[in-house]
Design a protein around this motif. Structure first.
Motif, PDB file in Angstrom:
ATOM      1  N   VAL A  37       0.836  -1.199   0.000  1.00  0.00           N
ATOM      2  CA  VAL A  37       0.000   0.000   0.000  1.00  0.00           C
ATOM      3  C   VAL A  37       0.874   1.253   0.000  1.00  0.00           C
ATOM      4  O   VAL A  37       0.617   2.212  -0.744  1.00  0.00           O
ATOM      5  CB  VAL A  37      -0.956   0.001   1.212  1.00  0.00           C
ATOM      6  CG1 VAL A  37      -1.702   1.337   1.308  1.00  0.00           C
ATOM      7  CG2 VAL A  37      -1.951  -1.154   1.116  1.00  0.00           C
ATOM      8  N   SER A  38       1.920   1.247   0.807  1.00  0.00           N
ATOM      9  CA  SER A  38       2.823   2.405   0.865  1.00  0.00           C
ATOM     10  C   SER A  38       3.543   2.618  -0.464  1.00  0.00           C
ATOM     11  O   SER A  38       3.704   3.762  -0.922  1.00  0.00           O
ATOM     12  CB  SER A  38       3.853   2.215   1.985  1.00  0.00           C
ATOM     13  OG  SER A  38       3.222   2.174   3.244  1.00  0.00           O
ATOM     14  N   ASP A  39       3.971   1.526  -1.103  1.00  0.00           N
ATOM     15  CA  ASP A  39       4.626   1.649  -2.407  1.00  0.00           C
ATOM     16  C   ASP A  39       3.683   2.245  -3.442  1.00  0.00           C
ATOM     17  O   ASP A  39       4.094   3.052  -4.287  1.00  0.00           O
ATOM     18  CB  ASP A  39       5.119   0.284  -2.889  1.00  0.00           C
ATOM     19  CG  ASP A  39       6.330  -0.225  -2.110  1.00  0.00           C
ATOM     20  OD1 ASP A  39       6.915   0.577  -1.341  1.00  0.00           O
ATOM     21  OD2 ASP A  39       6.674  -1.409  -2.261  1.00  0.00           O
ATOM     22  N   LEU A  40       2.423   1.852  -3.374  1.00  0.00           N
ATOM     23  CA  LEU A  40       1.439   2.401  -4.313  1.00  0.00           C
ATOM     24  C   LEU A  40       1.243   3.890  -4.066  1.00  0.00           C
ATOM     25  O   LEU A  40       1.168   4.683  -5.019  1.00  0.00           O
ATOM     26  CB  LEU A  40       0.112   1.640  -4.160  1.00  0.00           C
ATOM     27  CG  LEU A  40      -0.985   1.986  -5.163  1.00  0.00           C
ATOM     28  CD1 LEU A  40      -0.543   1.727  -6.587  1.00  0.00           C
ATOM     29  CD2 LEU A  40      -2.261   1.183  -4.848  1.00  0.00           C
ATOM     30  N   GLU A  41       1.150   4.283  -2.804  1.00  0.00           N
ATOM     31  CA  GLU A  41       1.014   5.698  -2.487  1.00  0.00           C
ATOM     32  C   GLU A  41       2.244   6.482  -2.936  1.00  0.00           C
ATOM     33  O   GLU A  41       2.122   7.599  -3.467  1.00  0.00           O
ATOM     34  CB  GLU A  41       0.787   5.872  -0.983  1.00  0.00           C
ATOM     35  CG  GLU A  41      -0.575   5.378  -0.504  1.00  0.00           C
ATOM     36  CD  GLU A  41      -0.769   5.525   0.988  1.00  0.00           C
ATOM     37  OE1 GLU A  41      -1.874   5.929   1.405  1.00  0.00           O
ATOM     38  OE2 GLU A  41       0.183   5.221   1.737  1.00  0.00           O
ATOM     39  N   ASP A  42       3.435   5.907  -2.758  1.00  0.00           N
ATOM     40  CA  ASP A  42       4.652   6.583  -3.203  1.00  0.00           C
ATOM     41  C   ASP A  42       4.656   6.736  -4.726  1.00  0.00           C
ATOM     42  O   ASP A  42       5.053   7.786  -5.259  1.00  0.00           O
ATOM     43  CB  ASP A  42       5.892   5.793  -2.760  1.00  0.00           C
ATOM     44  CG  ASP A  42       6.107   5.846  -1.257  1.00  0.00           C
ATOM     45  OD1 ASP A  42       5.521   6.744  -0.611  1.00  0.00           O
ATOM     46  OD2 ASP A  42       6.848   4.996  -0.734  1.00  0.00           O
ATOM     47  N   HIS A  43       4.210   5.682  -5.417  1.00  0.00           N
ATOM     48  CA  HIS A  43       4.172   5.734  -6.879  1.00  0.00           C
ATOM     49  C   HIS A  43       3.209   6.822  -7.360  1.00  0.00           C
ATOM     50  O   HIS A  43       3.502   7.553  -8.321  1.00  0.00           O
ATOM     51  CB  HIS A  43       3.754   4.374  -7.442  1.00  0.00           C
ATOM     52  CG  HIS A  43       3.500   4.371  -8.911  1.00  0.00           C
ATOM     53  ND1 HIS A  43       4.509   4.393  -9.849  1.00  0.00           N
ATOM     54  CD2 HIS A  43       2.321   4.369  -9.614  1.00  0.00           C
ATOM     55  CE1 HIS A  43       3.981   4.396 -11.063  1.00  0.00           C
ATOM     56  NE2 HIS A  43       2.666   4.369 -10.944  1.00  0.00           N
ATOM     57  N   LEU A  44       2.076   6.929  -6.680  1.00  0.00           N
ATOM     58  CA  LEU A  44       1.064   7.922  -7.082  1.00  0.00           C
ATOM     59  C   LEU A  44       1.358   9.311  -6.519  1.00  0.00           C
ATOM     60  O   LEU A  44       0.711  10.285  -6.921  1.00  0.00           O
ATOM     61  CB  LEU A  44      -0.321   7.463  -6.596  1.00  0.00           C
ATOM     62  CG  LEU A  44      -0.837   6.144  -7.187  1.00  0.00           C
ATOM     63  CD1 LEU A  44      -2.100   5.709  -6.456  1.00  0.00           C
ATOM     64  CD2 LEU A  44      -1.121   6.287  -8.674  1.00  0.00           C
ATOM     65  N   ARG A  45       2.272   9.344  -5.554  1.00  0.00           N
ATOM     66  CA  ARG A  45       2.587  10.597  -4.857  1.00  0.00           C
ATOM     67  C   ARG A  45       1.307  11.203  -4.247  1.00  0.00           C
ATOM     68  O   ARG A  45       1.046  12.412  -4.330  1.00  0.00           O
ATOM     69  CB  ARG A  45       3.232  11.606  -5.814  1.00  0.00           C
ATOM     70  CG  ARG A  45       4.571  11.143  -6.361  1.00  0.00           C
ATOM     71  CD  ARG A  45       5.173  12.163  -7.302  1.00  0.00           C
ATOM     72  NE  ARG A  45       6.450  11.664  -7.843  1.00  0.00           N
ATOM     73  CZ  ARG A  45       7.184  12.316  -8.739  1.00  0.00           C
ATOM     74  NH1 ARG A  45       6.772  13.507  -9.183  1.00  0.00           N
ATOM     75  NH2 ARG A  45       8.312  11.800  -9.180  1.00  0.00           N
ATOM     76  N   ALA A  46       0.541  10.320  -3.654  1.00  0.00           N
ATOM     77  CA  ALA A  46      -0.719  10.753  -3.040  1.00  0.00           C
ATOM     78  C   ALA A  46      -1.034   9.831  -1.875  1.00  0.00           C
ATOM     79  O   ALA A  46      -0.751   8.627  -1.906  1.00  0.00           O
ATOM     80  CB  ALA A  46      -1.862  10.710  -4.053  1.00  0.00           C
ATOM     81  N   GLU A  47      -1.610  10.381  -0.828  1.00  0.00           N
ATOM     82  CA  GLU A  47      -2.066   9.587   0.309  1.00  0.00           C
ATOM     83  C   GLU A  47      -3.449   9.044  -0.007  1.00  0.00           C
ATOM     84  O   GLU A  47      -4.372   9.799  -0.319  1.00  0.00           O
ATOM     85  CB  GLU A  47      -2.101  10.448   1.579  1.00  0.00           C
ATOM     86  CG  GLU A  47      -2.422   9.647   2.830  1.00  0.00           C
ATOM     87  CD  GLU A  47      -2.451  10.507   4.087  1.00  0.00           C
ATOM     88  OE1 GLU A  47      -2.103   9.991   5.159  1.00  0.00           O
ATOM     89  OE2 GLU A  47      -2.834  11.701   3.978  1.00  0.00           O
ATOM     90  N   LEU A  48      -3.567   7.718   0.061  1.00  0.00           N
ATOM     91  CA  LEU A  48      -4.835   7.070  -0.266  1.00  0.00           C
ATOM     92  C   LEU A  48      -5.630   6.695   0.977  1.00  0.00           C
ATOM     93  O   LEU A  48      -6.864   6.704   0.955  1.00  0.00           O
ATOM     94  CB  LEU A  48      -4.586   5.810  -1.098  1.00  0.00           C
ATOM     95  CG  LEU A  48      -3.810   6.009  -2.405  1.00  0.00           C
ATOM     96  CD1 LEU A  48      -3.551   4.659  -3.058  1.00  0.00           C
ATOM     97  CD2 LEU A  48      -4.567   6.933  -3.346  1.00  0.00           C
ATOM     98  N   LEU A  49      -4.924   6.336   2.044  1.00  0.00           N
ATOM     99  CA  LEU A  49      -5.572   5.856   3.261  1.00  0.00           C
ATOM    100  C   LEU A  49      -5.118   6.672   4.461  1.00  0.00           C
ATOM    101  O   LEU A  49      -3.959   7.067   4.559  1.00  0.00           O
ATOM    102  CB  LEU A  49      -5.223   4.386   3.515  1.00  0.00           C
ATOM    103  CG  LEU A  49      -5.675   3.353   2.491  1.00  0.00           C
ATOM    104  CD1 LEU A  49      -5.125   1.988   2.873  1.00  0.00           C
ATOM    105  CD2 LEU A  49      -7.189   3.312   2.396  1.00  0.00           C
ATOM    106  N   ILE A  50      -6.062   6.909   5.356  1.00  0.00           N
ATOM    107  CA  ILE A  50      -5.740   7.496   6.649  1.00  0.00           C
ATOM    108  C   ILE A  50      -5.839   6.373   7.671  1.00  0.00           C
ATOM    109  O   ILE A  50      -6.903   5.773   7.861  1.00  0.00           O
ATOM    110  CB  ILE A  50      -6.705   8.639   7.011  1.00  0.00           C
ATOM    111  CG1 ILE A  50      -6.614   9.764   5.978  1.00  0.00           C
ATOM    112  CG2 ILE A  50      -6.397   9.174   8.407  1.00  0.00           C
ATOM    113  CD1 ILE A  50      -7.657  10.853   6.166  1.00  0.00           C
TER     114      ILE A  50
END
Length: 301
Positions: A37-50
């Motif tokens: 999940v963190s890698d995906l957020e880093d790839h998108l440069r966006a926070e997806l989950l709180i």
């Protein structure tokens, strides 16, 4: 990073409400799920989950991404089916899931007959009493007993089963048969929970629920064991009607408190809603529905 895999992990985490639950469902270490999940957020440069003590909450970007990810994965599965020729003739692999005992007694005979009729289809029959998920578990069709939640799934009703209370003639020869749910107090009860904690059986009387709490004298982990214990005279059992057809019909068990049974539980065959159904799925549904309806009708007691 495998983005499709990361999408699936993210969807599972959102559906489960926590990364730890997603880890258990996916059979992956929590650290692996969190990293994907963190890698995906880093790839998108966006926070997806709180992440909080209350669980997971989607950010606005997360809500948008989740909707798109669902569409992408559904389109991928659709493309794979088309490429495999599943819209030309019934062929390929089909995953069917059902409750353990219902599946063994009724779904398996239908599946074996289906395989004899459709030589190009292979079936994986998943027998489990846990709730399966169509996307996560790659399930094509499910047999479900009980009321269904609102969803986008297609459900065809096959019949209904009752929740019945039984005891053996030998047991009832030494103990007065209960006439009302309240008469269960003092009887020996066989349950599926722990003998250390109270169990509750629920009945219906004049449209109102009657709850009967008790501590069981014998607790077992399978319904087959409970039925065997009931036949042996160890106490009262409570099962679904199709599970005790043979011992009731041959007199090894007697039905009790029939006038207080809750409403019958529906049985459905359920599959995912798509614009085009693979022919293997349509063929199985068309084949299974009349046969399962006939089998359920034959086991009414």
């Amino acid at each position: 990073m495998d983005r499709l895999d990361a999408m699936q992990v993210l969807l599972t985490a959102v559906e489960c409400g926590s990364l730890s639950k997603a880890s258990r469902r996916l059979g992956q270490p929590l650290a692996t799920v969190s990293r994907k999940v963190s890698d995906l957020e880093d790839h998108l440069r966006a926070e997806l989950l709180i992440r909080s003590s209350r669980g997971l909450e989607l950010t606005p970007a997360g809500r948008t991404y989740i909707a798109a990810a669902r569409t992408v994965l559904e389109q991928l599965h659709e493309a794979e089916r088309a490429a495999a020729g599943e819209y030309v003739e019934p062929k390929g692999d089909l995953v069917v899931t059902a409750p353990v005992m219902f599946g063994r007694l009724h779904v398996l005979p239908v599946v074996t007959a289906f395989l004899a009729a459709f030589r190009e289809v292979s079936v994986a029959l998943m027998l489990t009493d846990r709730v399966t998920y169509f996307l996560d578990d790659q399930v094509d069709v499910a047999l479900r007993i009980g009321d269904l939640p609102d969803s986008g799934l297609i459900a065809t009703r096959l019949g209904a089963v009752r929740r019945v209370t039984c005891a053996s003639p030998a047991y009832l020869a030494s103990r007065a048969a209960p006439v009302t749910p309240q008469d269960l107090v003092g009887h020996d009860m066989i349950s599926f929970g722990s003998v250390s904690f109270p169990t509750t059986w629920r009945y219906s009387s004049n449209g109102k629920e009657v709850a009967v709490p008790f501590r069981s004298r014998l607790s077992v982990s399978t319904v087959e064991a409970a039925i065997d214990a009931g036949v042996a005279g160890a106490g009262l059992i409570r099962t679904l009607s199709y599970q005790v057809v043979d011992p009731v019909r041959d007199g090894r068990l007697r039905l009790l408190l029939e006038g207080f049974e809750p409403a019958p539980r529906p049985v459905h065959i359920v599959y995912d809603k798509r614009n085009r159904l693979p022919l293997k799925l349509r063929a199985f549904v068309d084949f299974a529905v009349p046969r399962l309806r006939e089998r359920l009708s034959a086991v009414q007691i």
